[in-house]
Design a protein around this motif. Structure first.
Motif, PDB file in Angstrom:
ATOM      1  N   GLN A   1       0.694  -1.246   0.061  1.00 35.67           N
ATOM      2  CA  GLN A   1      -0.093   0.086   0.011  1.00 35.67           C
ATOM      3  C   GLN A   1       0.880   1.222  -0.071  1.00 35.67           C
ATOM      4  OE1 GLN A   1      -3.379   0.016  -0.432  1.00 35.67           O
ATOM      5  NE2 GLN A   1      -3.292  -2.015  -0.643  1.00 35.67           N
ATOM      6  N   THR A   2       2.232   1.056   0.261  1.00 35.95           N
ATOM      7  CA  THR A   2       3.197   2.164   0.102  1.00 35.95           C
ATOM      8  C   THR A   2       3.033   3.094  -1.281  1.00 35.95           C
ATOM      9  OG1 THR A   2       4.551   1.158   1.360  1.00 35.95           O
ATOM     10  CG2 THR A   2       5.606   2.869   0.243  1.00 35.95           C
ATOM     11  N   PRO A   3       2.795   4.327  -1.113  1.00 34.52           N
ATOM     12  CA  PRO A   3       2.409   5.283  -2.404  1.00 34.52           C
ATOM     13  C   PRO A   3       3.954   5.085  -3.259  1.00 34.52           C
ATOM     14  CG  PRO A   3       1.790   6.478  -0.547  1.00 34.52           C
ATOM     15  CD  PRO A   3       2.559   5.136   0.073  1.00 34.52           C
ATOM     16  N   ARG A   4       3.806   4.977  -4.521  1.00 36.28           N
ATOM     17  CA  ARG A   4       4.817   4.667  -5.355  1.00 36.28           C
ATOM     18  C   ARG A   4       5.399   6.097  -5.816  1.00 36.28           C
ATOM     19  NH1 ARG A   4       2.071   0.285  -3.809  1.00 36.28           N
ATOM     20  NH2 ARG A   4       2.763  -1.412  -4.988  1.00 36.28           N
ATOM     21  N   LEU A   5       6.909   6.245  -6.240  1.00 33.92           N
ATOM     22  CA  LEU A   5       7.255   7.487  -6.718  1.00 33.92           C
ATOM     23  C   LEU A   5       7.759   7.073  -7.967  1.00 33.92           C
ATOM     24  CD1 LEU A   5       9.717   8.762  -3.826  1.00 33.92           C
ATOM     25  CD2 LEU A   5       7.327   9.287  -4.407  1.00 33.92           C
TER      26      LEU A   5
ATOM     27  N   GLY B   1      10.162   6.435 -10.806  1.00 33.60           N
ATOM     28  CA  GLY B   1      11.597   6.187 -10.849  1.00 33.60           C
ATOM     29  C   GLY B   1      11.646   4.811 -10.930  1.00 33.60           C
ATOM     30  N   PRO B   2      13.217   4.180 -10.793  1.00 32.57           N
ATOM     31  CA  PRO B   2      13.328   2.689 -11.195  1.00 32.57           C
ATOM     32  C   PRO B   2      12.662   1.786 -10.470  1.00 32.57           C
ATOM     33  CG  PRO B   2      15.298   4.167 -10.793  1.00 32.57           C
ATOM     34  CD  PRO B   2      14.310   4.966 -10.627  1.00 32.57           C
ATOM     35  N   ASP B   3      12.381   1.780  -9.333  1.00 29.95           N
ATOM     36  CA  ASP B   3      11.636   1.110  -8.466  1.00 29.95           C
ATOM     37  C   ASP B   3       9.993   0.787  -8.868  1.00 29.95           C
ATOM     38  OD1 ASP B   3      13.944   0.562  -6.743  1.00 29.95           O
ATOM     39  OD2 ASP B   3      13.109   1.963  -5.270  1.00 29.95           O
ATOM     40  N   TYR B   4       9.575   1.871  -9.313  1.00 36.83           N
ATOM     41  CA  TYR B   4       8.369   1.713  -9.918  1.00 36.83           C
ATOM     42  C   TYR B   4       8.240   0.854 -11.275  1.00 36.83           C
ATOM     43  CZ  TYR B   4       4.240   2.787 -12.691  1.00 36.83           C
ATOM     44  OH  TYR B   4       2.991   2.900 -13.672  1.00 36.83           O
ATOM     45  N   ILE B   5       9.413   1.396 -12.226  1.00 32.12           N
ATOM     46  CA  ILE B   5       9.336   0.870 -13.396  1.00 32.12           C
ATOM     47  C   ILE B   5       9.679  -0.900 -13.359  1.00 32.12           C
ATOM     48  CG2 ILE B   5      10.583   0.799 -15.575  1.00 32.12           C
ATOM     49  CD1 ILE B   5      10.869   3.591 -15.269  1.00 32.12           C
ATOM     50  N   ASN B   6      10.563  -0.916 -12.572  1.00 31.45           N
ATOM     51  CA  ASN B   6      10.827  -2.628 -12.132  1.00 31.45           C
ATOM     52  C   ASN B   6       9.724  -3.174 -11.600  1.00 31.45           C
ATOM     53  OD1 ASN B   6      13.577  -2.071 -13.042  1.00 31.45           O
ATOM     54  ND2 ASN B   6      14.223  -1.891 -10.741  1.00 31.45           N
ATOM     55  N   GLU B   7       8.831  -2.841 -10.736  1.00 33.84           N
ATOM     56  CA  GLU B   7       7.483  -3.392 -10.345  1.00 33.84           C
ATOM     57  C   GLU B   7       6.742  -3.590 -11.617  1.00 33.84           C
ATOM     58  OE1 GLU B   7       3.670  -2.244  -7.588  1.00 33.84           O
ATOM     59  OE2 GLU B   7       5.594  -1.735  -6.719  1.00 33.84           O
ATOM     60  N   ASN B   8       6.359  -2.625 -12.265  1.00 35.98           N
ATOM     61  CA  ASN B   8       5.649  -2.649 -13.516  1.00 35.98           C
ATOM     62  C   ASN B   8       5.940  -3.676 -14.392  1.00 35.98           C
ATOM     63  OD1 ASN B   8       3.479  -1.214 -15.301  1.00 35.98           O
ATOM     64  ND2 ASN B   8       5.163  -1.276 -16.361  1.00 35.98           N
ATOM     65  N   HIS B   9       7.234  -3.790 -14.744  1.00 36.50           N
ATOM     66  CA  HIS B   9       7.761  -4.882 -15.879  1.00 36.50           C
ATOM     67  C   HIS B   9       7.658  -6.259 -15.004  1.00 36.50           C
ATOM     68  CE1 HIS B   9       9.231  -1.887 -18.444  1.00 36.50           C
ATOM     69  NE2 HIS B   9      10.377  -1.936 -18.063  1.00 36.50           N
TER      70      HIS B   9
ATOM     71  N   GLU C   1      -0.821  10.684  -9.328  1.00 38.74           N
ATOM     72  CA  GLU C   1      -2.259  10.061  -9.666  1.00 38.74           C
ATOM     73  C   GLU C   1      -2.034   8.794 -10.791  1.00 38.74           C
ATOM     74  OE1 GLU C   1      -2.483  14.324 -11.029  1.00 38.74           O
ATOM     75  OE2 GLU C   1      -1.610  13.243  -9.430  1.00 38.74           O
ATOM     76  N   ASN C   2      -1.067   9.246 -11.712  1.00 43.61           N
ATOM     77  CA  ASN C   2      -0.934   8.143 -12.787  1.00 43.61           C
ATOM     78  C   ASN C   2      -0.474   7.055 -12.251  1.00 43.61           C
ATOM     79  OD1 ASN C   2       0.459  10.837 -14.595  1.00 43.61           O
ATOM     80  ND2 ASN C   2      -1.727  10.131 -14.813  1.00 43.61           N
ATOM     81  N   ILE C   3       0.412   6.915 -11.629  1.00 41.82           N
ATOM     82  CA  ILE C   3       1.007   5.626 -11.005  1.00 41.82           C
ATOM     83  C   ILE C   3       0.135   4.926 -10.009  1.00 41.82           C
ATOM     84  CG2 ILE C   3       2.841   4.849  -9.571  1.00 41.82           C
ATOM     85  CD1 ILE C   3       4.729   7.339 -10.198  1.00 41.82           C
ATOM     86  N   ALA C   4      -0.752   5.820  -9.099  1.00 43.94           N
ATOM     87  CA  ALA C   4      -1.464   5.052  -8.279  1.00 43.94           C
ATOM     88  C   ALA C   4      -2.740   4.452  -8.976  1.00 43.94           C
ATOM     89  CB  ALA C   4      -2.297   6.074  -7.222  1.00 43.94           C
TER      90      ALA C   4
END
Length: 235
Positions: A134-138, A140-148, A186-189
């Motif tokens: 539930q942690t808000p994403r920023l 950057g690389p961590d979000y992109i890696n999670e997405n991939h 909001e895009n990432i959420a």
């Protein structure tokens, strides 16, 4: 250490201690990971002198690795400028998304059929684990890696190896790093929330709903990308 007339550069020593094919793979893995993790930004020039020094390799293996990355679409070779991390045009981005919608919708449908097998389900649940945080994403690389990782988990669960290869080729890391700086919280959420809906549909074995949700998800992602200022894209 800088080479002199009486001493050979250290890069030669490294190459002599490693089979040429292994050296090429080493450079290839480093550069590919660098693009995927954002160390090399879209449009950035990959300077041979810097890379041979930093990686301690000679120009031959480096140029072969760059040639392979060019074939993969991660790097482009520009006359009089050398190798640059590929930056997509707006048209290329649209076309890639159009193809991805069809392929990843199919992957979601197949994954929903396959999760009835305990082994497939267990692996899928393990791979998508980060989406439930539930942690808000920023941006950057961590979000992109999670997405991939999430999208890869779907194609892996589909059991179709050719589908996996195709979707990875179309999900160019260059595109995500090209626009990530413009993404709003909001895009990432919204993206994370959609990932959770897709995952639940797959785990429920509802292939039709999973397929529809993936189409909607990627269509919204295309809208976000198209809203990116034109200067972020190649001419």
């Amino acid at each position: 250490m800088v080479g002199t007339a009486n001493s050979r550069p250290c890069s030669e020593g490294v190459d002599e201690g490693r089979h040429r094919g292994g050296t090429v793979d080493y450079v290839l893995d480093h550069l590919r990971a660098g693009v995927m993790q954002g160390r090399y930004a879209p449009g950035q020039r990959l300077i041979e002198a810097d890379l041979t020094r930093d990686l301690r390799v000679s120009r031959g293996p480096l140029r072969e690795a760059l040639r392979r990355l060019s074939a993969e679409g991660l790097v482009e070779m520009v006359p009089n400028r050398g190798a640059l991390v590929r930056r997509l045009t707006l048209r290329e981005m649209r076309e890639l998304f159009q193809i991805r919608v069809g392929l990843e919708a199919l992957a979601a449908q197949l994954a929903a059929q396959a999760v009835g097998e305990a082994e497939v389900r267990e692996r899928f649940e393990r791979e998508i684990g980060p989406i439930w945080d539930q942690t808000p994403r920023l941006a950057g690389p961590d979000y992109i890696n999670e997405n991939h990782r999430f999208h890869d988990a779907i194609t892996q669960a589909s059991g179709n190896e050719q589908l996996m290869k195709l979707t990875r080729q179309l999900r160019l890391p260059a595109l995500m790093y090209q626009i990530v700086g413009t993404l709003k919280p909001e895009n990432i959420a919204a993206s994370v929330a959609e990932h959770r809906l897709i995952a639940r549909a797959i785990l429920d074995g509802d292939g039709q709903r999973a397929q529809e949700l993936v189409r909607s998800h990627l269509s919204r992602a295309l809208d976000v990308a198209e809203a990116t200022p034109n200067q972020w894209f190649s001419a």
